[in-house]
Scaffold this active site. Structure first.
Site, PDB file in Angstrom:
ATOM      1  N   GLU A 159      -3.211   0.650  -7.212  1.00 61.06           N
ATOM      2  CA  GLU A 159      -4.260   0.094  -8.722  1.00 61.06           C
ATOM      3  C   GLU A 159      -4.596  -1.200  -8.792  1.00 61.06           C
ATOM      4  O   GLU A 159      -4.604  -2.303  -9.112  1.00 61.06           O
ATOM      5  CB  GLU A 159      -1.876  -0.456  -9.104  1.00 61.06           C
ATOM      6  CG  GLU A 159      -1.250   0.429  -9.331  1.00 61.06           C
ATOM      7  CD  GLU A 159       0.289   0.446  -9.335  1.00 61.06           C
ATOM      8  OE1 GLU A 159      -0.020  -1.136  -9.377  1.00 61.06           O
ATOM      9  OE2 GLU A 159       1.059   0.750  -9.957  1.00 61.06           O
ATOM     10  N   GLU A 272       3.270   9.952  -9.379  1.00 63.20           N
ATOM     11  CA  GLU A 272       4.380   9.318  -9.696  1.00 63.20           C
ATOM     12  C   GLU A 272       4.825   9.825 -10.662  1.00 63.20           C
ATOM     13  O   GLU A 272       5.088   9.187 -12.119  1.00 63.20           O
ATOM     14  CB  GLU A 272       4.020   8.088  -9.811  1.00 63.20           C
ATOM     15  CG  GLU A 272       3.625   7.492  -8.008  1.00 63.20           C
ATOM     16  CD  GLU A 272       3.352   6.265  -8.478  1.00 63.20           C
ATOM     17  OE1 GLU A 272       3.888   5.208  -9.164  1.00 63.20           O
ATOM     18  OE2 GLU A 272       2.764   5.229  -7.042  1.00 63.20           O
TER      19      GLU A 272
HETATM   20  O1  G3I Z   1      16.527  -3.505  -2.287  1.00 61.63           O
HETATM   21  C1  G3I Z   1      16.420  -4.651  -3.494  1.00 61.63           C
HETATM   22  C2  G3I Z   1      18.227  -5.209  -2.875  1.00 61.63           C
HETATM   23  O2  G3I Z   1      18.644  -5.331  -1.807  1.00 61.63           O
HETATM   24  C3  G3I Z   1      18.563  -6.954  -4.072  1.00 61.63           C
HETATM   25  O3  G3I Z   1      20.294  -6.730  -4.389  1.00 61.63           O
HETATM   26  C4  G3I Z   1      18.161  -6.033  -4.940  1.00 61.63           C
HETATM   27  C5  G3I Z   1      17.898  -7.222  -6.327  1.00 61.63           C
HETATM   28  O4  G3I Z   1      17.072  -6.735  -7.580  1.00 61.63           O
HETATM   29  O5  G3I Z   1      16.619  -5.413  -5.707  1.00 61.63           O
HETATM   30  C6  G3I Z   1      16.301  -4.908  -4.581  1.00 61.63           C
HETATM   31  O6  G3I Z   1      15.091  -3.759  -4.375  1.00 61.63           O
HETATM   32  C7  G3I Z   1      14.517  -3.725  -5.618  1.00 61.63           C
HETATM   33  C8  G3I Z   1      13.743  -2.540  -4.882  1.00 61.63           C
HETATM   34  O7  G3I Z   1      12.506  -1.449  -5.932  1.00 61.63           O
HETATM   35  C9  G3I Z   1      14.720  -1.398  -4.907  1.00 61.63           C
HETATM   36  O8  G3I Z   1      15.448  -0.739  -5.742  1.00 61.63           O
HETATM   37  C10 G3I Z   1      13.045  -4.709  -5.751  1.00 61.63           C
HETATM   38  O9  G3I Z   1      13.844  -5.650  -6.749  1.00 61.63           O
HETATM   39  C11 G3I Z   1      12.351  -4.108  -7.193  1.00 61.63           C
HETATM   40  O10 G3I Z   1      11.687  -4.846  -7.019  1.00 61.63           O
HETATM   41  C12 G3I Z   1      11.799  -2.441  -6.184  1.00 61.63           C
HETATM   42  O11 G3I Z   1      10.986  -1.746  -7.310  1.00 61.63           O
HETATM   43  C13 G3I Z   1      10.267  -0.645  -7.066  1.00 61.63           C
HETATM   44  C14 G3I Z   1       8.756  -1.266  -7.253  1.00 61.63           C
HETATM   45  O12 G3I Z   1       8.226   0.157  -7.766  1.00 61.63           O
HETATM   46  C15 G3I Z   1       8.800  -2.681  -7.202  1.00 61.63           C
HETATM   47  O13 G3I Z   1       8.158  -2.537  -5.630  1.00 61.63           O
HETATM   48  C16 G3I Z   1      10.665   0.742  -7.374  1.00 61.63           C
HETATM   49  O14 G3I Z   1      11.626   0.364  -6.696  1.00 61.63           O
HETATM   50  C17 G3I Z   1       9.255   1.610  -7.556  1.00 61.63           C
HETATM   51  O15 G3I Z   1       9.934   2.602  -8.180  1.00 61.63           O
HETATM   52  C18 G3I Z   1       8.799   0.622  -7.957  1.00 61.63           C
HETATM   53  O16 G3I Z   1       7.027   2.341  -7.909  1.00 61.63           O
HETATM   54  C19 G3I Z   1       6.047   1.155  -8.226  1.00 61.63           C
HETATM   55  C20 G3I Z   1       4.881   2.014  -7.770  1.00 61.63           C
HETATM   56  O17 G3I Z   1       5.182   1.618  -6.053  1.00 61.63           O
HETATM   57  C21 G3I Z   1       3.299   1.651  -8.082  1.00 61.63           C
HETATM   58  N1  G3I Z   1       3.681   2.505  -9.078  1.00 61.63           N
HETATM   59  C22 G3I Z   1       4.434   1.617  -9.867  1.00 61.63           C
HETATM   60  C23 G3I Z   1       5.967   1.947  -9.594  1.00 61.63           C
HETATM   61  C24 G3I Z   1       7.086   1.504 -10.674  1.00 61.63           C
HETATM   62  O18 G3I Z   1       6.669   0.322 -11.021  1.00 61.63           O
END
Ligand code: G3I
Length: 369
Positions: A159, A272
């Site tokens: 990105e 994705e």
């Molecule tokens: O694991 C923690 C948990 O311990 C905590 O209690 C909770 C509170 O919010 O957060 C949890 O972590 C979250 C994690 O996902 C697992 O669910 C993060 O806050 C959250 O920011 C994270 O979001 C991920 C996001 O990328 C940011 O990294 C999404 O799962 C994931 O699907 C998403 O994937 C991205 C790709 O990497 C890049 N392209 C876009 C795509 C969608 O946004």
């Protein structure tokens, strides 16, 4: 017609099948698309550590490639300058190896999910260009080096582009680019160079969203690939993330992205894939723009929504099959609806791991070719 799956009676048979076995009585997607491209999904930690056995069953049955949804991101694997957190990523790689999947590492350099301290010195000021390059090099050599020969493809840079095709003004660009036009691609060049040196056999990719909805952004990706190639750097593929919706992308937009990227000589991958069923709200791929409270979609299970979802998936897969010579992999961003970052009903398997109308539409698209 090269596929032999008896689709006509499939849906009917399935209605009477035992609901407890997740997606086991239907054709395996990896077999259905065996001659076309790899099929995979993003795996979360619950899946790879055995806490979600139904998701694991689905992944094993249907996927021959997998991407770590979160556990290889900088913030997760390298939370402090001197601390690496290997266990989650080790579990992911072990799961993939046990199940003979092509393993994708996601991702090495991204503006998001990276601790702010990476860009700062001890006094809180921005690092110098050289100091940040040194941190990036250490991270890439350490992470890629640990999984050398085990992770077969890396999203090296994720990105990096704006919607208009210019480079995103991330901390990577600001500090390493030093505001100079001549240095604007430097951090990307270095990332690809070091990833290649750390594992010369690994495939290296550039990955982004919106390439299928913005021609300008896609043209920016094409320019990036050409630039890296002009410097003699290895780049094997470009990932079109394809976070779509019931009404987008258009066939023309997706076809433009596939053909213009393929014309640069790289492999094209859908990395994705999901189709959001909510018709309003934020359309991009930035999770910080998505309100977790509003990701439920009251219309998700409605027959009308599921029909539209099936039609959109069928349209996309028909196009991907048309361009199968250029497309090497299609990865869903999740395994079943409950595992999706976006809520609603965006994947092929519902919240109980049962195949949806969209699943059968995708299988049918393969049978039609
Ligand atoms: O694991 C923690 C948990 O311990 C905590 O209690 C909770 C509170 O919010 O957060 C949890 O972590 C979250 C994690 O996902 C697992 O669910 C993060 O806050 C959250 O920011 C994270 O979001 C991920 C996001 O990328 C940011 O990294 C999404 O799962 C994931 O699907 C998403 O994937 C991205 C790709 O990497 C890049 N392209 C876009 C795509 C969608 O946004």
């Amino acid at each position: 017609m090269k596929k032999t799956v008896p689709i006509a009676g499939l849906a009917i048979l399935w209605i009477g099948a035992a609901q407890s076995v997740a997606g086991q009585n239907v054709p395996s997607l990896k077999d259905v698309f065996k001659a076309d491209f790899l099929i995979g999904g993003a795996l979360n930690r619950n899946l790879v550590t055995g806490r979600d056995p139904n998701a694991a069953d689905l992944a094993v049955r249907h996927f021959n490639t997998a991407t770590a949804e979160n556990d290889l991101k900088w913030q997760r694997i390298h939370p402090q300058l001197s601390e690496y957190n290997w266990e989650p990523a080790d579990s992911f790689v072990a799961f993939c190896e046990q199940n003979r999947m092509f393993v994708i590492g996601h991702c090495l350099v991204w503006h998001s999910q990276v601790p702010r301290s990476v860009f700062r010195d001890d006094t809180g000021n921005n690092l110098t260009r050289d100091a940040l390059l040194a941190r990036m090099e250490e991270h890439i050599r350490t992470v890629v080096g640990r999984y050398k020969g085990r992770i077969q493809g890396w999203d090296v840079v994720n990105e990096a582009l704006n919607e208009d095709g210019t480079l995103r003004n991330s901390s990577w660009l600001q500090i390493i680019g030093e505001g100079s036009e001549d240095k604007r691609y430097d951090y990307i060049e270095c990332a690809f160079r070091w990833a290649h040196e750390a594992d010369p056999n690994a495939e290296l990719y550039y990955n982004d969203y919106g390439l299928e909805t913005s021609r300008a952004k896609c043209d920016g990706a094409v320019a990036l690939v050409k630039h890296l190639k002009s410097k003699g750097l290895r780049i094997d593929g470009v990932g079109i993330q394809l976070h779509g919706g019931l009404t987008y992308p258009s066939v023309e937009g997706l076809e433009y992205a596939i053909t213009s990227l393929a014309a640069t000589g790289v492999k094209v991958m859908i990395t994705e894939l999901d189709i959001r069923t909510q018709t309003r709200g934020y359309r991009g791929a930035d999770v910080s723009q998505v309100s977790r409270d509003s990701t439920s979609d009251p219309t998700a299970v409605a027959a009308e929504t599921q029909k539209k979802l099936a039609d959109k998936y069928a349209e996309i897969f028909s196009l991907l099959l048309k361009h199968k010579e250029d497309i090497t992999r299609v990865t869903f961003w999740g395994v079943y609806d409950k595992t999706s970052w976006i809520g609603g009903s965006p994947l092929l398997f519902d919240r109980n791991c049962q195949p949806k109308e969209a699943f059968f539409a995708v299988v049918k698209a393969a049978q039609r070719q």
